[in-house]
Design an enzyme around this catalytic site. Sequence first.
Site, PDB file in Angstrom:
ATOM      1  N   ALA A  46       0.809  -1.222   0.000  1.00  0.00           N
ATOM      2  CA  ALA A  46       0.000   0.000   0.000  1.00  0.00           C
ATOM      3  C   ALA A  46       0.837   1.265   0.000  1.00  0.00           C
ATOM      4  O   ALA A  46       0.450   2.267  -0.576  1.00  0.00           O
ATOM      5  CB  ALA A  46      -0.941  -0.006   1.198  1.00  0.00           C
ATOM      6  N   HIS A  47       1.982   1.248   0.669  1.00  0.00           N
ATOM      7  CA  HIS A  47       2.704   2.504   0.878  1.00  0.00           C
ATOM      8  C   HIS A  47       3.976   2.628   0.062  1.00  0.00           C
ATOM      9  O   HIS A  47       4.824   3.450   0.358  1.00  0.00           O
ATOM     10  CB  HIS A  47       2.983   2.690   2.367  1.00  0.00           C
ATOM     11  CG  HIS A  47       1.720   2.732   3.158  1.00  0.00           C
ATOM     12  ND1 HIS A  47       0.891   3.829   3.169  1.00  0.00           N
ATOM     13  CD2 HIS A  47       1.096   1.787   3.913  1.00  0.00           C
ATOM     14  CE1 HIS A  47      -0.177   3.575   3.909  1.00  0.00           C
ATOM     15  NE2 HIS A  47      -0.071   2.333   4.376  1.00  0.00           N
ATOM     16  N   LEU A  48       4.108   1.797  -0.985  1.00  0.00           N
ATOM     17  CA  LEU A  48       5.297   1.917  -1.828  1.00  0.00           C
ATOM     18  C   LEU A  48       5.180   3.177  -2.681  1.00  0.00           C
ATOM     19  O   LEU A  48       4.106   3.492  -3.187  1.00  0.00           O
ATOM     20  CB  LEU A  48       5.425   0.687  -2.735  1.00  0.00           C
ATOM     21  CG  LEU A  48       5.881  -0.606  -2.051  1.00  0.00           C
ATOM     22  CD1 LEU A  48       6.004  -1.716  -3.089  1.00  0.00           C
ATOM     23  CD2 LEU A  48       7.213  -0.411  -1.359  1.00  0.00           C
TER      24      LEU A  48
END
Lengths: 158, 120
Positions: A46-48
């Site tokens: 999700a946070h790449l």
Amino acid sequence: MTGVDRIKALIPHRYPILLVDRVSEVDPGRTLVAHKAVTVAEPCYAHLPEDAPAQAYAYPVSLLLESWAQSAVILACWLKPNPDVLAGKVELAAGLRGAELLAPVYPGVVLEHRVQVLREVDEAAVVAGSTLVDGETVLRVAQFTVALRDSSVLGVGV
Amino acid sequence: MRGWPVRVTEDAGDRIRSVVEIAANDPVFEGHYPGFPILPGLYLVQYVDSTVRAVRCVPGLRMVAVERVRFLRPVRPGGAVSVEIGVRDEEADGFRCSATVSTGTEAVCEMRLRYRQEAA
């Protein structure tokens, strides 16, 4: 075929950390084959950042091992279901030996986890096994020990 | 899961330290386990790996073996864990790490990992 409904009746792991999708073969007390699809929709991606390189999408080793270990727990609990920690026991990883990571895993594959019981002692099971992707071995585990402890002894909540 | 929030506090070549906050509201605790939140033990392996990568950001470096892990006690939500890593057997194509993860002064996990430098 054993799907998520049956898996949830056996082990207490739940979203977002229930990492087994189905069980295709089981010989209770001896062996099990389970499967998990890896997709880019998983929370770990999700946070790449937008410019993350290809290697950043390698499935985290901790989740690969956790998914394999959950297959081991399903086998250990096959005849003694333990779906609710508060009503039963809590599963704790006690130790791991000789896990070889042969190739990284990327979204779009289905992991095939193979587990075999080496021995069961009191409230612990020692298991070994491997994970395959399209017939190629990506993980080999020489020895994983999972222990069942009374949740009342460990204390509920914090 | 919200990434692997590792903060490196020391990088002395063969000795690396980091601190990881264990957020009490991390979604993983909803599922591990409902009503009984403890950190999945294998997350600790990821914290060590993320620490190694943070200081050795070399393309093609990959963890190729978890040689041994001993989980000593469960980790609860909230607070932080500290990671201490010793790098050894360093060669051109890789190295080994011995790591201890602790809460306060209490060790919660010990492990030995192997890394290999592969073609990037």
